[in-house]
Write a protein that holds these residues in place. Structure first.
Motif, PDB file in Angstrom:
ATOM      1  N   TYR A  14      46.311  39.789  52.696  1.00 44.90           N
ATOM      2  CA  TYR A  14      46.193  38.691  51.738  1.00 44.90           C
ATOM      3  C   TYR A  14      44.875  38.758  50.982  1.00 44.90           C
ATOM      4  O   TYR A  14      44.813  38.512  49.785  1.00 44.90           O
ATOM      5  N   PHE A  15      43.805  39.107  51.697  1.00 44.15           N
ATOM      6  CA  PHE A  15      42.524  39.247  51.004  1.00 44.15           C
ATOM      7  C   PHE A  15      42.536  40.462  50.074  1.00 44.15           C
ATOM      8  O   PHE A  15      41.928  40.452  49.011  1.00 44.15           O
ATOM      9  N   ARG A  16      43.307  41.520  50.481  1.00 46.11           N
ATOM     10  CA  ARG A  16      43.412  42.680  49.608  1.00 46.11           C
ATOM     11  C   ARG A  16      44.105  42.288  48.295  1.00 46.11           C
ATOM     12  O   ARG A  16      43.745  42.736  47.217  1.00 46.11           O
ATOM     13  N   ASP A  17      45.081  41.408  48.437  1.00 50.58           N
ATOM     14  CA  ASP A  17      45.760  40.912  47.246  1.00 50.58           C
ATOM     15  C   ASP A  17      44.775  40.176  46.322  1.00 50.58           C
ATOM     16  O   ASP A  17      44.788  40.353  45.102  1.00 50.58           O
ATOM     17  N   VAL A  18      43.919  39.366  46.937  1.00 47.32           N
ATOM     18  CA  VAL A  18      42.903  38.663  46.143  1.00 47.32           C
ATOM     19  C   VAL A  18      41.976  39.681  45.476  1.00 47.32           C
ATOM     20  O   VAL A  18      41.623  39.562  44.294  1.00 47.32           O
ATOM     21  N   HIS A  19      41.600  40.702  46.249  1.00 47.13           N
ATOM     22  CA  HIS A  19      40.710  41.730  45.712  1.00 47.13           C
ATOM     23  C   HIS A  19      41.335  42.426  44.516  1.00 47.13           C
ATOM     24  O   HIS A  19      40.683  42.670  43.489  1.00 47.13           O
ATOM     25  N   ASP A  20      42.626  42.726  44.654  1.00 50.19           N
ATOM     26  CA  ASP A  20      43.355  43.380  43.578  1.00 50.19           C
ATOM     27  C   ASP A  20      43.335  42.508  42.324  1.00 50.19           C
ATOM     28  O   ASP A  20      43.138  42.975  41.200  1.00 50.19           O
ATOM     29  N   HIS A  21      43.530  41.235  42.547  1.00 54.66           N
ATOM     30  CA  HIS A  21      43.498  40.252  41.478  1.00 54.66           C
ATOM     31  C   HIS A  21      42.127  40.271  40.778  1.00 54.66           C
ATOM     32  O   HIS A  21      42.029  40.295  39.550  1.00 54.66           O
ATOM     33  N   LEU A  22      41.072  40.284  41.599  1.00 54.00           N
ATOM     34  CA  LEU A  22      39.703  40.305  41.056  1.00 54.00           C
ATOM     35  C   LEU A  22      39.473  41.579  40.243  1.00 54.00           C
ATOM     36  O   LEU A  22      38.857  41.544  39.170  1.00 54.00           O
ATOM     37  N   ALA A  23      39.987  42.711  40.781  1.00 54.82           N
ATOM     38  CA  ALA A  23      39.798  43.976  40.081  1.00 54.82           C
ATOM     39  C   ALA A  23      40.469  43.913  38.715  1.00 54.82           C
ATOM     40  O   ALA A  23      39.933  44.410  37.716  1.00 54.82           O
ATOM     41  N   ARG A  24      41.656  43.298  38.675  1.00 54.82           N
ATOM     42  CA  ARG A  24      42.358  43.182  37.394  1.00 54.82           C
ATOM     43  C   ARG A  24      41.534  42.338  36.419  1.00 54.82           C
ATOM     44  O   ARG A  24      41.349  42.706  35.259  1.00 54.82           O
ATOM     45  N   MET A  25      41.038  41.206  36.915  1.00 56.19           N
ATOM     46  CA  MET A  25      40.208  40.332  36.064  1.00 56.19           C
ATOM     47  C   MET A  25      38.979  41.094  35.544  1.00 56.19           C
ATOM     48  O   MET A  25      38.605  40.984  34.384  1.00 56.19           O
ATOM     49  N   THR A  26      38.355  41.851  36.445  1.00 53.56           N
ATOM     50  CA  THR A  26      37.172  42.610  36.064  1.00 53.56           C
ATOM     51  C   THR A  26      37.492  43.578  34.936  1.00 53.56           C
ATOM     52  O   THR A  26      36.732  43.708  33.962  1.00 53.56           O
ATOM     53  N   GLY A  27      38.657  44.247  35.064  1.00 52.31           N
ATOM     54  CA  GLY A  27      39.084  45.166  34.008  1.00 52.31           C
ATOM     55  C   GLY A  27      39.174  44.450  32.670  1.00 52.31           C
ATOM     56  O   GLY A  27      38.693  44.939  31.637  1.00 52.31           O
ATOM     57  N   HIS A  28      39.765  43.259  32.691  1.00 57.02           N
ATOM     58  CA  HIS A  28      39.881  42.502  31.444  1.00 57.02           C
ATOM     59  C   HIS A  28      38.514  42.154  30.877  1.00 57.02           C
ATOM     60  O   HIS A  28      38.258  42.300  29.689  1.00 57.02           O
ATOM     61  N   VAL A  29      37.631  41.669  31.768  1.00 53.16           N
ATOM     62  CA  VAL A  29      36.321  41.200  31.305  1.00 53.16           C
ATOM     63  C   VAL A  29      35.539  42.361  30.681  1.00 53.16           C
ATOM     64  O   VAL A  29      34.912  42.216  29.622  1.00 53.16           O
ATOM     65  N   VAL A  30      35.597  43.552  31.341  1.00 52.51           N
ATOM     66  CA  VAL A  30      34.903  44.717  30.794  1.00 52.51           C
ATOM     67  C   VAL A  30      35.446  45.059  29.410  1.00 52.51           C
ATOM     68  O   VAL A  30      34.701  45.320  28.473  1.00 52.51           O
ATOM     69  N   SER A  31      36.770  44.995  29.276  1.00 50.12           N
ATOM     70  CA  SER A  31      37.326  45.367  27.979  1.00 50.12           C
ATOM     71  C   SER A  31      37.024  44.279  26.937  1.00 50.12           C
ATOM     72  O   SER A  31      36.833  44.564  25.767  1.00 50.12           O
ATOM     73  N   PHE A  32      36.932  43.019  27.370  1.00 50.83           N
ATOM     74  CA  PHE A  32      36.530  41.956  26.433  1.00 50.83           C
ATOM     75  C   PHE A  32      35.134  42.232  25.869  1.00 50.83           C
ATOM     76  O   PHE A  32      34.880  42.033  24.685  1.00 50.83           O
ATOM     77  N   ARG A  33      34.223  42.647  26.768  1.00 52.36           N
ATOM     78  CA  ARG A  33      32.853  42.900  26.303  1.00 52.36           C
ATOM     79  C   ARG A  33      32.835  43.976  25.226  1.00 52.36           C
ATOM     80  O   ARG A  33      32.187  43.826  24.192  1.00 52.36           O
ATOM     81  N   GLU A  34      33.598  45.044  25.500  1.00 55.42           N
ATOM     82  CA  GLU A  34      33.617  46.139  24.534  1.00 55.42           C
ATOM     83  C   GLU A  34      34.293  45.710  23.228  1.00 55.42           C
ATOM     84  O   GLU A  34      33.814  46.037  22.137  1.00 55.42           O
TER      85      GLU A  34
ATOM     86  N   ASP B  37      43.246  53.131  28.533  1.00 58.27           N
ATOM     87  CA  ASP B  37      42.216  53.304  29.557  1.00 58.27           C
ATOM     88  C   ASP B  37      42.547  52.463  30.794  1.00 58.27           C
ATOM     89  O   ASP B  37      42.446  52.937  31.929  1.00 58.27           O
ATOM     90  N   GLY B  38      42.986  51.232  30.567  1.00 58.01           N
ATOM     91  CA  GLY B  38      43.337  50.344  31.672  1.00 58.01           C
ATOM     92  C   GLY B  38      44.558  50.828  32.443  1.00 58.01           C
ATOM     93  O   GLY B  38      44.761  50.469  33.604  1.00 58.01           O
ATOM     94  N   ALA B  39      45.410  51.660  31.793  1.00 55.04           N
ATOM     95  CA  ALA B  39      46.587  52.193  32.478  1.00 55.04           C
ATOM     96  C   ALA B  39      46.247  53.450  33.265  1.00 55.04           C
ATOM     97  O   ALA B  39      46.799  53.696  34.327  1.00 55.04           O
ATOM     98  N   ILE B  40      45.327  54.249  32.717  1.00 54.25           N
ATOM     99  CA  ILE B  40      45.057  55.575  33.288  1.00 54.25           C
ATOM    100  C   ILE B  40      43.954  55.540  34.338  1.00 54.25           C
ATOM    101  O   ILE B  40      44.123  56.026  35.457  1.00 54.25           O
ATOM    102  N   VAL B  41      42.812  54.959  33.978  1.00 54.22           N
ATOM    103  CA  VAL B  41      41.634  55.096  34.826  1.00 54.22           C
ATOM    104  C   VAL B  41      41.816  54.543  36.242  1.00 54.22           C
ATOM    105  O   VAL B  41      41.426  55.201  37.205  1.00 54.22           O
ATOM    106  N   PRO B  42      42.438  53.354  36.427  1.00 56.41           N
ATOM    107  CA  PRO B  42      42.559  52.861  37.808  1.00 56.41           C
ATOM    108  C   PRO B  42      43.434  53.755  38.672  1.00 56.41           C
ATOM    109  O   PRO B  42      43.440  53.620  39.894  1.00 56.41           O
ATOM    110  N   LEU B  43      44.198  54.675  38.059  1.00 58.09           N
ATOM    111  CA  LEU B  43      45.113  55.528  38.816  1.00 58.09           C
ATOM    112  C   LEU B  43      44.424  56.778  39.348  1.00 58.09           C
ATOM    113  O   LEU B  43      44.917  57.419  40.276  1.00 58.09           O
TER     114      LEU B  43
END
Lengths: 322, 322, 322, 322, 322
Positions: free
Chosen positions: C221-241, E193-199
């Motif tokens: 369950y915590f891994r699921d949360v972690h996965d969720h966080l990783a997804r959010m992080t991906g979005h935030v990084v791409s927002f910055r760029e 990038d979001g599709a490829i890099v995490p893989l």
């Protein structure tokens, strides 16, 4: 210059003045340690201390010259810690830096201060917590590091406020160009970065119990300092990115404002050009220009000019050029 | 060309000249080592040295060609160290680089210098510290590395000053465009970065005692050098970021100044356009223009023009366009 | 202020109110744990809780002051978790942050809320899943962390929408300058980054079973949360760029629009300047200008002017300047 | 197409031609290995080789298709190495890439060349060094990798020169806009980066002795190649940063030049506008304009205009607008 | 919706239709596995599958909701793999993404497709390679991952072409402003990038033999996929940097073009202003202006104007302003 020299026993300061010559013996007593505070000592002044406590030549050289990078170094049975203190000042530099260098051994703590720094309050505050002070010199080290890092907080706060101010100015309609201020803030943030970031890892090492000199009761206290540093680092990193963006935004604003100016200027140019054309037309020398003979020709021409100006003015106002 | 060849015993230089042919035997004596100094040797000149001390072909090739990256390499029982020296010069390049390549074995130290470098002072300074020199060839290596790294400091200081100068110029009201200078500084900083950064890790390895050749008494001395390098690196990184910001700031200033120019120009255009319109009006050929018959019509018109000009001038002055 | 205090036994909430004084004993019973919920407690209010559950001084200080960085810390036999909650608001700031601090022990869970946060729904949702709740306090911790992280999703969604909106505005023909909005979004994204990114690693540690306090059934369950966080992080990084790019694109658009304005203005200036020249020509005072004597000279001149204007207008229209 | 097929024994090439069919047996002899060189083989042509030497299907597919990323892969008892060759050409692309793929086993070396590549010189040079060639197929691998990496050097040198040329153009007074060239260089540098950087780590692994296939005498030779690669990487990284800066500097220059143009244009506009105003004044129709009656009025007016023009011209020249 | 359900034995598909209810038993047979293919199943539709194969609640939730990040997760004795498929479309978005989620156990493979994805070809291609299929479900997993990653290649190719096109437009003389297209490409590249890099890392883990479920014969096949991914990643990273540069280059081109426009406009303004001044001069009312009395005065004045215009036109043409 020696500014304070005291023995601490079982977490309490021993009464009375302590001469430097007696410090070494006092340090030897079980359960006791001395804290010797120096301010910008000359090589000569430091020599006696160095000899008594057998400090390493290189660390002593660093302590006298200052202008070191924040660090924690191990020398045989002692630690040498370099800290940069930061204090907010107003423009043009924003942040003033000082330096505190600490030698920590089993039975002594020697602090060397450079620039605009103060440790008297730290000493008093520490003497109020005998339970921590009983852990020995590393408790005093913690008190100093903790204070230095705590003092970054108002600086970061002021930087935050200054950045918000400069943002407000960039996006305000006042047409000022705060590029120089943005740049000065960038410089200040980079300097602060140089004071904070090199400390993060060494403090983590202090917290992780990697040095026998650090009393184990203090590990979580150092972790608290580390956490504090990590928070500051996060702010500084985001300041850098914000200042880069605000610099670009400022350029955009300058460009957009120029555009507005060009349009406003052009609108006024048009408002003057059209009546000039009318006056040119009625200045032509054709023999047959009926309007010229009219009694009301002149006022009518003036009225036409005024009308054209007014119409153009209204039009430009409507489309937002004026 | 061999410039100096000497035997060191128990931390002291043996009196008298030493021929290269005797160096190998001298090196064999217990507690002694030789230091052979060469300057831009040809392949032929180096051949004898290579054979005597059994140096590795690849390292020798590097030492003769120079233009290497700073590095520390292990070859069986010897170390090969490449150092870039830096010296400040004035524009247009700011920094001059030389190269010192050092072979260190148990009983020898061979230095090869390229470009504008000097080791004579290092030798003299080292000979003044017999207690260190007694640690063998690695003490000489330390003396050399320490000097090279120490010499980065004034270069970094000059760069700092040059960057502050260029900043001052960017934000000064003189309207100059120091883009080329900023760029030249960027180039200089990147070159210095290429001299300093690759050295950080190898020197950390020297300090960490990873090489048996490095006498253990010297570890903390190499750590001191490493600390110095880390400080320089911090400066260089912040220079890069500052120069990027100053390049953008310079662009902003150019844009803002253009804006000021456009406004000033427009103000003067308006000041000329309005009296032109007035002159156009009184140049119209209407039969009934009462002002034309007035005795004071002409001076009145001129006065009106002057008044309009003055009023506009004052207005533009007030709003800051002039 | 204590807002809720309950005992959970075998995955179910024990009926009835529970006084704080009874909580400690209740927590001692086997298979039971208490969850005490506090809202912005004063130091005094928290003192009783701290004493009963033997919480570490430093964690308590953090919990009362708030404004911490997200983290997970181990104190002897308890965990201290700091979470930042995020909620979307409209301009000018876009994102509101709150803070939830959680103390987790073998038999207790103490939550401290600051700012605009809510945990009542979490408690109810959790009470609906007795099979998880039976795993003890770490199930409650999971429920809280999961909710906080789930709540980032709509914020990220709103940010995505706001960025797309601002993009549309940048590339729309409306000539607005959304630089301030872009910058405000940048600030919001950086703040969100500061809430999410420091949590990624600690949650990975919770998922990896590094803490005995976390029941093993909860790891995935915590891994699921972690996965969720990783997804959010991906979005935030791409927002910055994306926001960096949109800032540059906005500058380009401002520049291109200025270019269009300058061309339009110049076209109109030309359309006025040419008839002005014609009127000047026929305003010359030469004795022999045959056109001046023509009966249709004046209308012909006006027609010529009109013709010139029309021709120019059409030409500029064709080349896209008007 | 098979272009060369030879057996090497004790570091020497066996005389005479070798048919592919005999190669496999020759490879089996102790102390011997074969080198088979192919150029852009079809699947069919390669099939025989694949079967004889039992090459892995996936590596073979890569070798035939080419367009691989530089890499070193282990397949059971053989290595598969992919290299990108680079050659400088003039604009518009600057760098041409080829590809060499090498299969290395205990007793064989199979090279597959694609595009504009050559290995004949490498073979000859290698055959001149029997002491290395005696180390087996890995000596031939080293010879190839070394040559490919050596060939990067002139490309990097040309790029350096081209960047310096484009810099000179940006800062020259010729007002050209080399943005396209800067961009093309950026593309070339990124392509070269893609050829060099992925190779750094695999070559480090070859040097570190991680593969049994690589004869231990060759480790320091591969380290030399690695060192070379590291140096190239340093150049490429600094090229990328320089090209970014030069792109911004070019934008600044464009902006500064526009400013100069605007000022020059405005100065000329003023020089024309003032005499136009004077002519307008003397074109007014007032009855009482004494100057109009003067015999020298007209030449005086012309002189006044000329004087005004000259004065303005000198003024603008002095302030640097003309 | 279940779209295909088949049993594979010894690398061959068993003839005939297979009902879902029989799948579980079929999977139990030694040497056999089932592949169940679903398309956007509802929670209800998936429930039966979940129960039969004992899939983990969290993975099932992910599979039904989709919009996951690419990942490989281990649940007890099964793997859960999330893949993003990419397909090139034309503007405005460039790339369409779908999602394939795969559950792999010892005896089963369950695929869940979302969006615009297809697996029928993969199944057919796989059924043609019984020697791989005999390795069990992980062979099918490889076939799917391989296809998804292969399908990135044309997308990357199209992106490359689109970037080259936009470059050509930026540097073409057509004066278009492709900022919006550049930005849209940036968005597309970031999504890819979001599709490829995490893989990259999870596939490296599959290739490294970290999961017992992956048949050892497939390790080098997964390494091939990994290599492919690494190549794609290299392209994507370089696309990001190129698009940043092209955005700046585009801004420069806009600025340079504005400069050209301003010069062209100014040249025409000058060409009109000078004859206007001449007409003003001959419109003055001086009594003594000899030219006015000349019979050819008027045509001479017109000729003078024409001459001036022509001269200026030629001059501006020569200096490149027209």
């Amino acid at each position: 210059m020696i500014v304070d020299c005291a023995v601490y026993e079982q977490g309490r300061r021993r009464e009375g003045e302590l001469a430097l010559d007696d410090a070494y013996e006092a340090a030897r007593e079980p359960g006791a340690f001395v804290w010797i505070g120096l301010v910008e000592p000359s090589e000569l002044e430091f020599e006696a201390v160095r000899r008594e406590f057998d400090l390493h030549e290189l660390a002593v050289e660093d302590a006298i010259k200052a202008h070191q990078r924040p660090k924690v170094e191990v020398y045989d049975d002692s630690l040498f810690v370099v800290l940069k203190t930061a204090r907010w000042v107003d423009e043009p530099q924003f942040v003033h830096f000082g330096e505190i260098l600490v030698f920590v051994g089993d039975e002594f703590l020697i602090t060397v201060r450079h620039g605009d720094t103060d440790l008297h309050d730290v000493r008093l505050a520490m003497e109020d917590r005998p339970e921590l002070l009983g852990c020995g010199p590393s408790a005093a080290l913690h008190a100093i590091v903790d204070r230095v890092v705590d003092d970054y907080e108002p600086v970061v706060g002021h930087l935050d406020a200054a950045i918000r101010e400069v943002e407000a100015e960039v996006f305000s309609p006042t047409r000022s160009n705060p590029a120089e201020q943005i740049y000065a803030l960038k410089r200040a943030v980079l300097s602060l970065d140089g004071a904070i970031v090199p400390l993060v890892e060494p403090v983590a090492a202090l917290a992780a119990g990697r040095y026998a000199l650090i009393h184990q009761n203090l590990h979580s206290y150092f972790r608290d300092v580390h956490d504090h540093l990590a928070r500051m680092t996060g702010h500084v990193v985001s300041f850098r990115e914000l200042l880069n963006s605000v610099l670009t935004a400022n350029l955009t604003q300058a460009s957009v404002r120029q555009n507005e100016d060009v349009r406003k200027i052009s609108a006024w140019a048009a408002i003057i050009a059209v009546p000039t054309l009318i006056s040119g037309i009625y200045g032509m020398n054709f023999d047959h220009m009926p309007e010229l003979g009219w009694t009301l020709g002149y006022p009518a021409a003036l009225a036409l000019m005024a009308l054209v100006c007014l119409t153009l003015y209204r039009y430009f106002h409507k489309v937002g050029w004026l």
